[in-house]
Scaffold this motif. Sequence first.
Motif, PDB file in Angstrom:
ATOM      1  N   THR A 152      -1.068   1.972  11.841  1.00 19.98           N
ATOM      2  CA  THR A 152      -2.459   2.848  11.996  1.00 19.98           C
ATOM      3  C   THR A 152      -2.645   3.981  11.299  1.00 19.98           C
ATOM      4  O   THR A 152      -3.404   4.034  11.063  1.00 19.98           O
ATOM      5  N   ASP A 153      -1.541   4.539  11.149  1.00 16.35           N
ATOM      6  CA  ASP A 153      -1.012   5.464   9.685  1.00 16.35           C
ATOM      7  C   ASP A 153      -2.187   5.005   8.441  1.00 16.35           C
ATOM      8  O   ASP A 153      -2.930   5.750   7.869  1.00 16.35           O
ATOM      9  N   ALA A 154      -1.172   4.412   7.868  1.00 17.69           N
ATOM     10  CA  ALA A 154      -1.728   3.178   6.729  1.00 17.69           C
ATOM     11  C   ALA A 154      -3.285   3.172   7.385  1.00 17.69           C
ATOM     12  O   ALA A 154      -3.977   3.760   5.745  1.00 17.69           O
ATOM     13  N   PHE A 155      -3.761   2.626   8.220  1.00 14.60           N
ATOM     14  CA  PHE A 155      -4.910   2.148   8.107  1.00 14.60           C
ATOM     15  C   PHE A 155      -6.194   3.489   8.005  1.00 14.60           C
ATOM     16  O   PHE A 155      -7.187   3.750   7.078  1.00 14.60           O
ATOM     17  N   MET A 156      -5.942   4.070   9.120  1.00 12.81           N
ATOM     18  CA  MET A 156      -5.903   5.496   9.205  1.00 12.81           C
ATOM     19  C   MET A 156      -6.598   6.325   7.356  1.00 12.81           C
ATOM     20  O   MET A 156      -7.397   6.558   6.887  1.00 12.81           O
ATOM     21  N   ASP A 157      -5.626   6.703   6.642  1.00 11.99           N
ATOM     22  CA  ASP A 157      -5.091   7.190   5.469  1.00 11.99           C
ATOM     23  C   ASP A 157      -5.865   6.120   4.139  1.00 11.99           C
ATOM     24  O   ASP A 157      -7.016   6.661   3.617  1.00 11.99           O
ATOM     25  N   LEU A 158      -5.667   5.074   4.511  1.00 11.05           N
ATOM     26  CA  LEU A 158      -6.512   3.733   3.863  1.00 11.05           C
ATOM     27  C   LEU A 158      -8.192   4.234   3.664  1.00 11.05           C
ATOM     28  O   LEU A 158      -8.994   4.064   2.541  1.00 11.05           O
ATOM     29  N   ALA A 163     -10.564  -3.625   5.802  1.00 14.13           N
ATOM     30  CA  ALA A 163      -9.216  -3.356   5.655  1.00 14.13           C
ATOM     31  C   ALA A 163      -8.396  -3.102   6.364  1.00 14.13           C
ATOM     32  O   ALA A 163      -7.337  -3.313   6.200  1.00 14.13           O
ATOM     33  N   THR A 164      -8.769  -3.739   7.914  1.00 11.23           N
ATOM     34  CA  THR A 164      -7.442  -4.042   9.087  1.00 11.23           C
ATOM     35  C   THR A 164      -6.383  -5.472   8.260  1.00 11.23           C
ATOM     36  O   THR A 164      -5.426  -5.481   8.246  1.00 11.23           O
ATOM     37  N   GLN A 165      -6.936  -6.662   7.686  1.00 13.93           N
ATOM     38  CA  GLN A 165      -6.133  -7.268   6.992  1.00 13.93           C
ATOM     39  C   GLN A 165      -5.353  -6.680   5.641  1.00 13.93           C
ATOM     40  O   GLN A 165      -4.300  -7.392   5.588  1.00 13.93           O
ATOM     41  N   LEU A 166      -6.101  -5.780   4.848  1.00 13.31           N
ATOM     42  CA  LEU A 166      -5.065  -5.379   4.614  1.00 13.31           C
ATOM     43  C   LEU A 166      -4.212  -4.937   4.969  1.00 13.31           C
ATOM     44  O   LEU A 166      -2.232  -5.187   4.427  1.00 13.31           O
ATOM     45  N   VAL A 167      -3.929  -3.964   5.463  1.00 14.56           N
ATOM     46  CA  VAL A 167      -3.112  -3.380   6.212  1.00 14.56           C
ATOM     47  C   VAL A 167      -1.907  -3.826   6.196  1.00 14.56           C
ATOM     48  O   VAL A 167      -0.749  -4.656   6.648  1.00 14.56           O
ATOM     49  N   ASP A 168      -2.423  -5.236   7.394  1.00 16.24           N
ATOM     50  CA  ASP A 168      -1.797  -6.149   8.724  1.00 16.24           C
ATOM     51  C   ASP A 168      -0.551  -6.954   7.482  1.00 16.24           C
ATOM     52  O   ASP A 168       0.092  -7.287   7.576  1.00 16.24           O
ATOM     53  N   ILE A 181       0.857  -1.265   0.301  1.00 16.04           N
ATOM     54  CA  ILE A 181      -0.192   0.183   0.100  1.00 16.04           C
ATOM     55  C   ILE A 181       0.340   1.075   0.015  1.00 16.04           C
ATOM     56  O   ILE A 181       1.754   1.589   1.074  1.00 16.04           O
ATOM     57  N   LEU A 182       0.798   2.028  -0.969  1.00 21.57           N
ATOM     58  CA  LEU A 182       2.261   2.905  -1.349  1.00 21.57           C
ATOM     59  C   LEU A 182       0.738   4.635  -1.714  1.00 21.57           C
ATOM     60  O   LEU A 182       0.085   4.240  -2.365  1.00 21.57           O
ATOM     61  N   PHE A 183       1.081   5.461  -0.624  1.00 18.95           N
ATOM     62  CA  PHE A 183       0.723   6.397  -1.443  1.00 18.95           C
ATOM     63  C   PHE A 183       1.538   7.348  -1.617  1.00 18.95           C
ATOM     64  O   PHE A 183       2.516   8.446  -1.013  1.00 18.95           O
ATOM     65  N   PRO A 184       1.886   7.715  -2.953  1.00 19.22           N
ATOM     66  CA  PRO A 184       2.320   8.460  -3.763  1.00 19.22           C
ATOM     67  C   PRO A 184       1.746   9.771  -3.527  1.00 19.22           C
ATOM     68  O   PRO A 184       1.120  10.355  -3.604  1.00 19.22           O
ATOM     69  N   LYS A 185       2.938  10.974  -4.170  1.00 18.86           N
ATOM     70  CA  LYS A 185       3.456  12.717  -3.776  1.00 18.86           C
ATOM     71  C   LYS A 185       3.460  12.880  -4.778  1.00 18.86           C
ATOM     72  O   LYS A 185       4.965  12.497  -4.747  1.00 18.86           O
ATOM     73  N   PHE A 186       3.650  13.623  -6.221  1.00 20.36           N
ATOM     74  CA  PHE A 186       4.324  14.397  -7.215  1.00 20.36           C
ATOM     75  C   PHE A 186       4.826  15.733  -6.148  1.00 20.36           C
ATOM     76  O   PHE A 186       4.130  16.098  -5.594  1.00 20.36           O
ATOM     77  N   GLU A 187       5.960  15.536  -6.331  1.00 18.63           N
ATOM     78  CA  GLU A 187       6.634  16.934  -5.677  1.00 18.63           C
ATOM     79  C   GLU A 187       7.363  17.231  -6.901  1.00 18.63           C
ATOM     80  O   GLU A 187       8.910  17.066  -6.688  1.00 18.63           O
ATOM     81  N   ARG A 188       7.684  18.654  -7.943  1.00 23.79           N
ATOM     82  CA  ARG A 188       8.205  19.383  -8.797  1.00 23.79           C
ATOM     83  C   ARG A 188      10.085  19.243  -7.893  1.00 23.79           C
ATOM     84  O   ARG A 188      10.456  19.675  -7.077  1.00 23.79           O
ATOM     85  N   ASP A 189      10.736  18.858  -9.288  1.00 21.62           N
ATOM     86  CA  ASP A 189      12.142  18.665  -8.762  1.00 21.62           C
ATOM     87  C   ASP A 189      12.556  17.918  -7.614  1.00 21.62           C
ATOM     88  O   ASP A 189      13.560  18.262  -6.816  1.00 21.62           O
TER      89      ASP A 189
END
Length: 289
Positions: free
Chosen positions: A236-242, A260-265, A217-225
């Motif tokens: 915990t953070d991954a679960f809440m963001d997911l 969702a719990t099993q996914l994150v685990d 589970i990957l949270f991408p963010k484009f940031e120039r340069d």
Amino acid sequence: MQPAETLGINIGYFKVHLETHSDEVLRWVKTLYSEFPRTDLQQDFHDFHIRISPPTQLRRFIRPQIQFYFNEHAPFVPLPRSQAVPMFEWGLNWCIANHAHQYLLFHAAGLAKNDTFVLLPAPPGSGKSTLTAALMLNGWQLYSDELVMIDLKHNQVHGLSRPINLKNNSIDLITNTFSNSVMSSKFHDTAKGTVALLKPTGYSVQNVLTKRPVTHILFPKFERDSHLQSKTLSKTDAFMDLIANSFNYLVLGNAGFQCATQLVDSAECLTMKYSNFSDAFRFFDKLAS
């Protein structure tokens, strides 16, 4: 007025019955969905009956508009006729998000390679669709750009592999970078700016029924340069963001929580900041090695 034309499309786990008076909708749907099999309009059961037509007779001549109908109900306000093609895609997303509650649904992209499946949940503006398009055209199998469906019983991803909705500068970036891309016309002045639809690769469509467990589970963010940076995210953070990116987590109640719990685990949870495709390709290929 010319008679409406009908088209049946099997998009893997759903069958869509489309009726439209719009030549442009018919032309682009046939092009963008050319790898998907057609359904038998008389014999097959269709999950979603969609009609794309002008809302009134008058609107055929004065500031022409187009309306999206689902089972003859109109859930949205009409849009200018020039936006009929993206309206079909947005409307079909709405149909799935509001009715496919046999799945836990996320606003996310999903891509697979070898034994790796990466789920990319992300809010608008994070560069998710651009990254997804680039990875698909660089050999990854597209599962979805907008809606990832997780089987509640087995926690596996069921594919959609529909066209990728690109916006503004991303359209020319993908077109100019990948000579093998097949893109629709540009549709201007939509609520999302200028949009265009990228045809999914044949490999993605041919394997749409292959179910996969989520490995990352990957949270991408484009940031120039920026230099590519990645860090492990706490469970915990991954679960809440997911779940913040789920369409129906609250609708499903305990079943959604367990899924969702099993996914994150069971997955490695990461963030990634990037600014160019080359770095992103190396990073993703390392995940899949």
